[in-house]
Design a protein around this motif. Structure first.
Motif, PDB file in Angstrom:
ATOM      1  N   ALA A  37      -7.937   8.276  -4.060  1.00  0.00           N
ATOM      2  CA  ALA A  37      -9.220   8.039  -4.720  1.00  0.00           C
ATOM      3  C   ALA A  37      -9.719   6.622  -4.457  1.00  0.00           C
ATOM      4  O   ALA A  37     -10.929   6.393  -4.325  1.00  0.00           O
ATOM      5  N   GLU A  38      -8.791   5.650  -4.386  1.00  0.00           N
ATOM      6  CA  GLU A  38      -9.184   4.270  -4.092  1.00  0.00           C
ATOM      7  C   GLU A  38      -9.912   4.175  -2.752  1.00  0.00           C
ATOM      8  O   GLU A  38     -10.828   3.367  -2.587  1.00  0.00           O
ATOM      9  N   TRP A  39      -9.441   4.963  -1.785  1.00  0.00           N
ATOM     10  CA  TRP A  39      -9.967   4.868  -0.436  1.00  0.00           C
ATOM     11  C   TRP A  39     -10.959   5.983  -0.108  1.00  0.00           C
ATOM     12  O   TRP A  39     -11.407   6.100   1.037  1.00  0.00           O
ATOM     13  N   GLY A  54     -11.786  -3.308   2.409  1.00  0.00           N
ATOM     14  CA  GLY A  54     -11.525  -2.093   1.654  1.00  0.00           C
ATOM     15  C   GLY A  54     -10.814  -2.403   0.362  1.00  0.00           C
ATOM     16  O   GLY A  54     -10.452  -3.533   0.065  1.00  0.00           O
ATOM     17  N   PRO A  55     -10.591  -1.387  -0.453  1.00  0.00           N
ATOM     18  CA  PRO A  55      -9.913  -1.581  -1.715  1.00  0.00           C
ATOM     19  C   PRO A  55      -8.445  -1.904  -1.499  1.00  0.00           C
ATOM     20  O   PRO A  55      -7.900  -1.711  -0.446  1.00  0.00           O
ATOM     21  N   ARG A 109       0.829  -1.211   0.000  1.00  0.00           N
ATOM     22  CA  ARG A 109       0.000   0.000   0.000  1.00  0.00           C
ATOM     23  C   ARG A 109       0.862   1.259   0.000  1.00  0.00           C
ATOM     24  O   ARG A 109       0.545   2.236  -0.670  1.00  0.00           O
ATOM     25  N   ARG A 110       1.941   1.222   0.769  1.00  0.00           N
ATOM     26  CA  ARG A 110       2.781   2.414   0.826  1.00  0.00           C
ATOM     27  C   ARG A 110       3.429   2.708  -0.512  1.00  0.00           C
ATOM     28  O   ARG A 110       3.534   3.879  -0.935  1.00  0.00           O
ATOM     29  N   PRO A 159      -0.092   9.504  -5.113  1.00  0.00           N
ATOM     30  CA  PRO A 159      -0.921   9.820  -3.945  1.00  0.00           C
ATOM     31  C   PRO A 159      -2.378  10.086  -4.294  1.00  0.00           C
ATOM     32  O   PRO A 159      -3.283   9.664  -3.574  1.00  0.00           O
ATOM     33  N   ALA A 160      -2.616  10.788  -5.409  1.00  0.00           N
ATOM     34  CA  ALA A 160      -3.995  11.128  -5.780  1.00  0.00           C
ATOM     35  C   ALA A 160      -4.797   9.877  -6.117  1.00  0.00           C
ATOM     36  O   ALA A 160      -5.949   9.718  -5.681  1.00  0.00           O
ATOM     37  N   ALA A 161      -4.197   8.992  -6.896  1.00  0.00           N
ATOM     38  CA  ALA A 161      -4.899   7.773  -7.276  1.00  0.00           C
ATOM     39  C   ALA A 161      -5.158   6.887  -6.060  1.00  0.00           C
ATOM     40  O   ALA A 161      -6.228   6.285  -5.927  1.00  0.00           O
ATOM     41  N   PHE A 162      -4.177   6.793  -5.178  1.00  0.00           N
ATOM     42  CA  PHE A 162      -4.349   5.965  -3.988  1.00  0.00           C
ATOM     43  C   PHE A 162      -5.444   6.546  -3.092  1.00  0.00           C
ATOM     44  O   PHE A 162      -6.277   5.815  -2.555  1.00  0.00           O
TER      45      PHE A 162
END
Length: 676
Positions: free
Chosen positions: A239-241, A362-363, A226-227, A234-237
């Motif tokens: 958005a996933e959450w 979660g995603p 995840r990190r 950062p933006a896409a990650f």
């Protein structure tokens, strides 16, 4: 330094709260405080690299926005503005909504950065007194986060304690007298190996959580996975959450609305008070915090009545740091005892079942992550099971007790001792020192630490002569004044302990360890650093590098083995090397050498040459020689070091700190005579 609050849509992307793997108790403690800030904040204890700061900063994105008076720098509530607000009165001012702030207090912040100070720009340009708010004002109705809170200077700790106790900040300095509201959620993170907190500040945190990195390979892999995705985009990650974050934010808001409806029954209150009494916590703050946390837990789970499970979870988070009797006790809670007390005072009426739906993973795949919902029944992350047990010593049946490390005699409270004169060492609570963080005791000509009020007072009588005709002041170089500050410093106390066969008698080692523990406790309270060198066999070892961690010192001392020959010279040489390195690291911290030995040297070179390297260090020699015939070797060593010599049996009658104080005075007198 805090940044102006920005809209969440344009703020830099933080790592999502719900994307943090594991750490169920930490997530739950933060969510409890998000629901009910009156719980009093969270202290996060744990080793480095466990995402303590990451998850605290992520909490800000979940907090509901706040309504404030438009243009008010102190975040007044438009429905109940502070009548004493420095920006008031607020009649006719509109209202606006902004995100809740997360304000970070740097460890090295100045006093005026925390509380606020005179607005220098307006004072010089307009010649008026105006107040510039500090971090306490910015954190009002938000979160005040202190990373490495255990390293915070004492003068800042005192200010935090005052604000946390009163819910407001009083500023009386530089000709300014201001009072403003300062109610905030206090969150601190710390690594216990770097030292402990003052008990007064420790008690101000409502809840505490111990965290440690998971040892499960699958969970560790998911953390890394995840990190890496977050760092890649950062933006896409985020958005996933985003959906999961929105759900948590909505649940916090709903729980806040439900909070006034939650009922704390008499049965639940009896359980809370019974648990606090059973664990012998000081005062009644623990009862209040546990009650507030239990109410918040019920609201978080959608209930309108506190249950026994809510009480158990709240007690598990609110009591561990309050049941410590002294700094040598590791924080923790005997959960079997907790269950016994709860069962003894349980309400005989049935409780409604906890039908809170299980959380999803979660995603992002990987193992399901139940920690964001956090029912709170899991053991605290990284806390050892059975923290109040004896560490397994009782299980070593049949072991030869004579080969075990000797236990320490009970620690006692030493008398206060100080270093004569005025030093310039690290801030502490012992010896008088010139400190940039101390209290202002006056002003003098200079520019190093500008004392603005004194500078303005010095310039004011000369304005007409200097031709001033409009706003502002004409300041000349001779008007500049710097603050004179007086504070306290900490010292470095380095123990050199003989652990050879001649010292192996358990009675003597118990007394030696008790004396060292006493000074460790005193050092913790007064912010000294303490190091421990032992010598036995063929060499000397630095078993405790100079540290402020009283727990680390107690652990090393407990496991101290004895036996073998006596390499006294090696111990002194190692001490000289440690002090040399510490002088390079912190040249202003003054050391004290405490050598605990019978003076024998059965291995290695003559200690005379090694002692000569330490002749300029304030020293104490504790003479551990016993028996009807004494050779006086420790006294001979003391003469070479220019040290005060004290017999071990004299330490138990008085106080090691008192001996050290007298020895320092004696050493100073001898040094003056040698100089003459």
């Amino acid at each position: 330094m805090s940044r102006p609050a920005t809209d969440r849509r344009t703020a830099p992307h933080r790592y999502p709260f719900s994307a943090v793997v594991g750490m169920a108790d930490l997530k739950l403690a933060l969510l409890i405080n998000a629901v009910s800030p009156g719980v009093g904040g969270v202290l996060v204890r744990g080793e480095k690299g466990t995402a303590k700061s990451t998850i605290v900063r992520a909490l800000a994105g979940l907090l509901p926005p706040v309504r404030v008076v438009a243009g008010c720098r102190f975040s007044c509530d438009p429905d109940a503005p502070d009548p004493g607000c420095p920006d008031g009165p607020h009649d006719g001012h509109g209202a606006e909504r902004r995100p809740a702030r997360l304000v970070e207090l740097p460890v090295g912040a100045s006093e005026d950065r925390l509380t606020g100070s005179l607005d220098i720009e307006r004072a010089l340009a307009e010649g008026v007194k105006a107040f510039e708010p500090g971090l306490l004002a910015a954190a009002h109705r938000g979160v005040l986060y202190v990373d490495e809170v255990n390293l915070l200077h004492d003068h800042l700790v005192d200010l935090l304690l005052d604000a946390a106790a009163m819910g407001e900040s009083h500023v009386e300095r530089e000709g300014v007298s201001v009072r403003h509201a300062a109610r905030f959620l206090l969150v601190g993170t710390m690594n216990p190996e770097e030292g402990e907190l003052r008990p007064q500040l420790l008690d101000r945190f409502g809840l505490t959580v111990e965290v440690a990195a998971t040892r499960d390979p699958d969970e560790r892999a998911e953390v890394v996975r995840r990190r890496l995705r977050f760092e890649e985009s950062p933006a896409a990650f985020a958005a996933e959450w985003a959906e999961r974050e929105a759900e948590l934010a909505a649940r916090i808001a709903a729980a806040r609305d439900r909070l006034p409806e939650v009922r704390l029954t008499d049965a639940a209150l009896r359980q809370i008070t019974a648990v606090c009494a059973a664990f012998e916590v000081d005062g009644l703050r623990a009862d209040l915090v546990t009650a507030r946390a239990a109410i918040a837990l019920a609201a978080w789970h959608g209930r309108t009545e506190v249950t026994a499970d809510d009480v158990r979870t709240a007690a598990r988070l609110a009591l561990p740091h309050r049941r410590r009797r002294d700094p040598f006790d590791a924080p923790g809670l005997d959960e079997s005892k907790l269950d016994e007390v709860l069962a003894e005072h349980a309400d005989p009426s049935p409780e409604p079942p906890d039908d809170d739906p299980p959380p999803s993973g979660g995603p992002g795949g990987g193992r399901p992550d139940a920690s964001a919902d956090a029912s709170g029944d899991a053991r605290p992350s990284g806390s050892p099971a059975g923290s109040e047990r004896d560490g397994g010593r009782s299980g070593r049946a049949g072991a030869d007790r004579e080969n075990e490390p000797a236990p320490a005699d009970a620690a006692y409270k030493p008398r206060l001792f100080t270093v004569p004169g005025t030093g310039t060492g690290a801030p502490g609570r012992r010896s008088k020192a010139r400190s940039p963080h101390g209290r202002v005791s006056g002003a003098r000509p200079g520019t190093r630490d500008l004392h603005l009020a004194a500078t303005l007072r010095a310039a004011a009588p000369h304005q007409r002569a200097r031709g001033r005709t409009g706003p502002g002041l004409v300041v000349a170089s001779e008007d500049l004044r710097e603050a004179v500050r007086e504070g306290r410093e900490g010292n470095l106390v380095l123990f050199v302990v003989d652990a050879s066969g001649s010292m192996a008698a358990r009675r003597r080692m118990r007394a030696v360890k008790g004396a060292v523990l006493s000074l460790l406790l005193d050092a913790y309270q007064r912010r000294d650093k303490v190091g421990l060198i032992t010598f036995r066999g063929r060499d000397a070892a630095l078993v405790l590098p100079p540290t402020s961690s009283v727990e680390a010192g107690a652990r090393r001392l407990e496991r101290l083995p004895t036996g073998g020959r006596t390499p006294l010279a090696a111990g002194l040489l190692r001490a000289a090397e440690v002090l040399r390195v510490e002088r390079l690291r912190d040249p202003s911290r003054r050391p004290l050498l405490v050598v605990v030995t019978d003076g024998r040297a059965t291995h290695g070179p003559d200690p005379a040459a090694a002692a000569a390297l330490l002749a300029d260090v304030a020293s104490v020699v504790v003479d551990c020689e016993s028996g009807p015939v004494r050779l006086g070797l420790a006294a001979e060593l003391g003469g070479r070091l220019g040290a005060e010599v004290v017999r071990l049996e004299d330490l138990a009658a008085g106080s090691l700190a008192g001996v050290v104080r007298d020895a320092r005075a004696s050493w100073r007198e001898r040094a003056l005579r040698r100089g003459a």
